[in-house]
Structure formats: structure tokens, C-alpha cells
Design an enzyme around this catalytic site. Sequence first.
Site, short mmCIF file in Angstrom:
data_model
loop_
_atom_site.label_atom_id
_atom_site.label_comp_id
_atom_site.label_asym_id
_atom_site.label_seq_id
_atom_site.Cartn_x
_atom_site.Cartn_y
_atom_site.Cartn_z
N TYR A 1 0.86 -1.17 -0.12
CA TYR A 1 0.05 0.11 0.01
C TYR A 1 0.96 1.28 0.24
CZ TYR A 1 -3.19 -3.63 2.20
OH TYR A 1 -3.95 -4.55 2.59
N TRP B 1 -3.98 5.96 2.97
CA TRP B 1 -5.27 5.43 3.17
C TRP B 1 -5.86 6.52 4.31
CZ3 TRP B 1 -2.71 2.34 -0.01
CH2 TRP B 1 -3.45 1.88 -1.03
N SER B 2 -7.20 6.70 4.08
CA SER B 2 -8.02 7.73 5.18
C SER B 2 -7.80 7.18 6.47
CB SER B 2 -9.27 7.90 4.62
OG SER B 2 -9.96 8.35 5.61
N TRP B 3 -8.33 5.88 6.74
CA TRP B 3 -8.13 5.63 8.30
C TRP B 3 -7.07 5.09 8.75
CZ3 TRP B 3 -11.46 1.29 10.83
CH2 TRP B 3 -11.31 -0.02 10.23
N ASP B 4 -6.09 4.45 7.70
CA ASP B 4 -4.88 4.46 8.26
C ASP B 4 -4.12 5.74 8.68
OD1 ASP B 4 -5.59 2.44 6.26
OD2 ASP B 4 -3.67 1.53 6.40
N TYR C 1 0.28 0.15 -6.97
CA TYR C 1 -1.04 -0.12 -6.32
C TYR C 1 -2.01 -0.13 -7.44
CZ TYR C 1 -5.13 -0.62 -3.43
OH TYR C 1 -6.32 -0.89 -2.87
N GLY D 1 -13.63 -0.64 5.45
CA GLY D 1 -12.44 -0.97 5.86
C GLY D 1 -12.11 -2.40 6.20
N ASP E 1 -12.70 -4.99 3.97
CA ASP E 1 -13.05 -5.40 2.57
C ASP E 1 -13.82 -6.32 2.30
OD1 ASP E 1 -10.95 -3.17 2.89
OD2 ASP E 1 -9.84 -4.01 1.24
N ARG F 1 -5.17 -12.85 0.83
CA ARG F 1 -5.78 -11.91 0.13
C ARG F 1 -7.26 -12.13 -0.32
NH1 ARG F 1 -4.67 -6.68 0.91
NH2 ARG F 1 -5.42 -6.32 -1.33
N GLU G 1 0.42 -6.76 9.35
CA GLU G 1 -0.94 -6.09 8.98
C GLU G 1 -2.03 -6.74 9.82
OE1 GLU G 1 -1.88 -6.68 5.09
OE2 GLU G 1 -3.46 -5.32 4.96
C1 2M8 Z 1 -7.14 -2.65 2.99
O1 2M8 Z 1 -7.72 -2.11 1.86
C2 2M8 Z 1 -7.25 -1.89 0.58
C3 2M8 Z 1 -8.23 -1.30 -0.35
O2 2M8 Z 1 -8.88 -0.12 0.21
C4 2M8 Z 1 -6.66 -2.81 -0.11
O3 2M8 Z 1 -6.75 -4.13 0.33
O4 2M8 Z 1 -6.32 -2.82 -1.27
C5 2M8 Z 1 -7.82 -2.67 4.19
O5 2M8 Z 1 -7.46 -3.70 5.26
C6 2M8 Z 1 -8.46 -1.37 4.66
O6 2M8 Z 1 -9.03 -1.31 5.90
C7 2M8 Z 1 -7.02 -0.25 4.83
O7 2M8 Z 1 -7.13 0.85 5.03
C8 2M8 Z 1 -6.05 -0.63 3.51
C9 2M8 Z 1 -4.63 -0.05 3.80
O8 2M8 Z 1 -4.19 -0.56 4.95
O9 2M8 Z 1 -6.03 -1.89 3.23
#
Ligand code: 2M8
Length: 448
Positions: free
Chosen positions: A38, A42-45, A89, A181, A183, A218, A421
Site C-alpha cells: 500500500y 489511506w484515510s483511516w490508516d 498499487y 475498511g 473489505d 488476500r 497487518e
Molecule cells: C485494505 O484495503 C485496501 C483497499 O482499500 C486493499 O486491500 O487494497 C483494508 O485493510 C483497509 O481497511 C485498509 O485501510 C487498507 C490499507 O491498509 O488496506
Amino acid sequence: APQPQRPRLGTVALASGAAWVLAGNDTGTMVTASPRLYPHMWSWDAAFIMVGLAQLDVDRAAREMETLLSGQWADGMIPHIVFSDENGYFPGPDRWQTAVVCEHAPARPHTSGICQPPVHAVALRKIVDAGRRRGGADRRRAESLLRTSWPRLFAWQRWLATHRDPLGTGLIAVTHGWESGMDNSPRWDSAYASVRPGGDLPPYVRKDLDKVGDEGERPTDDEYDRYLWLIEEMRRVGYRADEIVRTGSFLVGDVFMTALFALSCEVLAELGEESRQPGEQVAQLRHWAARSRSAVLATRDPATGLARDFDVRAEKWITTPSIAGFSPLLCGGLSPEDQTALVAALEGPDWMGHPGLAVATPPTVSPSAPEFMPKQYWRGPQWPVISWLFSWAMRRGGMYDTAADIRAETLRLVSDGTFAEYYHPLTGAPLGSLSQSWTAAVVLDWLY
Ligand code: 2M8
């Protein structure tokens, strides 16, 4: 099979390791969610990352908030991704095309077109508290961030209250599983079963699979087709919020998102009072909080007491035994008896107290449920960031013992120093991405 014994780190080594992970993932303006899987914000991250950064460097934490808010849409939505210049990504900006088709999306930075759970007020609270504790320049920086970001976070909460309350009850809805969040949580399986990717779904290549130890950690290709199809639907209606809610194939009242919305409204209201923001906006936040709290409580299953999501399209309750069932503990509002019963369920043999668990922290799906898959992403593993959230909110709600237990047990889990993670609940093995920023961040908060 027994896992190889990994060395366990002590407190000082663990805190240094966590700080090192955040520094390693820092591009200068954003701490990416993880180094390879990633490479964006990411917003909540980002919110959890701010919680960790606040312990290390108030100014750096404040800048993280500013970077996130630089991606906020003109209508108030905070998008789920603010993109860096990396292109490792998928889906990236070319696929989303938000600024091409939607006037609310900023041209720069590039952003996605959906949102994530609103936990940003909690991050602001943490930054302000760290600044005040340290005093001097840190205090001034935090107070000035409070002044500039409060109205932006108010606009974000207002966006959710305005555009994501399709039933008018305060139950906040998601239009894509990614918004939750969680997914691929089995919570969403039945709703996704009715998402039928069209034959004209533009082709794509996943980039996530070779970045984890095992593809089985995944989501599947079938799930990805549905994720991409929903984005295609949204792009075709120009990411118009109300149109997506009216016509999109996926619309679920998300009880966990709703609880976090209520919690954040309360936290933001408190910050608003402390910084003399307009009284009517503070009152508005309290009103939204009360309404969404009631909405969370109204979802409880009479048989189990667990909170449920509501599939708005299919008009039915979702009863999957997931961690979202404990959402009332995040936002409060239960009677003392009901709260005691829900905490007992969380600590009981179907959840934290399950005899097979390596450490006693909440798994994302009950190990007693047929849906439980211990290695697969949001279908069972323990996520340290979720443990932190429950621990923080339960402490705030006066549930000190459980909050302390979750903290202690999760620290035991992450003392392998991988900052994974997520973790295998039955073996404690690290899964998904390693050096995941939010895992490091919450560890820092716990250790400081
Ligand atoms: C995960 O989500 C992303 C898509 O947004 C992905 O799998 O590609 C989830 O765990 C999500 O909650 C988290 O914010 C993101 C980045 O850690 O990964």
C-alpha cells in the site's frame, strides 16, 4: 503445525522498531500504509498513523493531517486514498479518474472516489493532547491545527450525515465493501452476491498478490471483479454521492462505521467546545452522535445482543458473527446490564476467550463460526489496529479491565517485531503486509 519460535522484543526495542517502521514508510509528506502493498495514504490508516506520530513528533503528526485534508473533496468527503507518486498499487488514479468526471474531486493530489470509517477526530484529539502535554512550540502547533482542521472535520461528518443516511435513522451506509475498511469480511458476502459485474468491466491486472506471503491471505479474483465493478458504476455516474446511493448495486447500513461516526461526532464536539467553535455546529455534532448511537443500539439481535448490519438493497439484517457485532462498545449508550452482557460475550469462549487462540484479543470473525478463516484477511485474523480501537473506546467508556487486557495481549502478539497487518489467531503468525504503518502506530501509542 507448531510455529517456529520467534524472538520476542522488550518494550524499548518494540517502541524503537515501531518508530523505525513509521520513519521507513515516510515519504516526507505522507507515511504510506505499508512499504510495498500500500504505497499511498489511506484515510483511516492515516488517522491511526497520526495517533502514533503524535507520540514522536507533534509537528509531523499535524502535517499528516494536513496532507490528508489536502485530498478532501469540495463537498466534504475525505477520500479513502490520497495517492503518492508511486504506481505500485491497483486501482490507481488512472482507473478511478475522479477529477476527470467529478467536480468535487481535487485535481491534485489524486484521490479515490469512496470513503472509509471516520476516525479522524480521534487522531485530532491525540495530537491536541500530545501538544498540550509537551507545551511550547508543540502546543502552539497543535492548537493551530485544531483551529484549521476542526471545520474540515466538521464538513466531513456533515457529508456522512447528509449523504449516507439513506433510511433517515442515523445508520450510516457504505456503497462499497472497501468503505467499511473490512473489505472481504463475510459481513458483506450476501450483499456482494447481488453485485453482478457487467461484461463491459474494463480489464485489469491485480498488483497485490505477489506482495504477501501467500495469495490465500488476500481476497479472491471473484471478489476483486465485484470491487472493480462497483467502482465502474460510480465512475459512470460521476461519483455523485446521492446518485450512487440511489442506484449502486451495493448499499449496506454499516453498524461499525455508524458507531465510529457517533464516537467521532462526540470527540469532535468536545474539541469544538474547547476551541470555541460555533455553538450550533457543536450542537449539531451532538445531535448526530445521539441519533447514530440509537441507530447502533436498534440493530441488536434480540437473540444474541450483537449489533447487525442492514442490507438496504435486500432489506434484510446481516447476522454474520463478526467483530462489528460489538460496535455498541465503541459508541456507548447501552444500559449497564446490557453493557456487562456484551463485554462478557466479547471475553467469552466464542471470542477473546476462545480456547484455541494464541493470544486473547478479538478476532475479526468468531472462531466458533463456520465463516471463520484464520489466515484470510478480514475473515478471521486478529488486527492490532482493531484491538487498539476497541481498547481506546472501551477505556473511554469506563470498561478499564477489558481495555487493559486487550492492550496487554495485543502487545504480546506484536512483540515478534514484524508489525504485521494482521495475525493468525490460532498460531500468532504474522500475515499480510509486514511493517504495516498502523500496526506500528498503535503500538507506539500503547507504549508511550
Ligand atoms: C485494505 O484495503 C485496501 C483497499 O482499500 C486493499 O486491500 O487494497 C483494508 O485493510 C483497509 O481497511 C485498509 O485501510 C487498507 C490499507 O491498509 O488496506
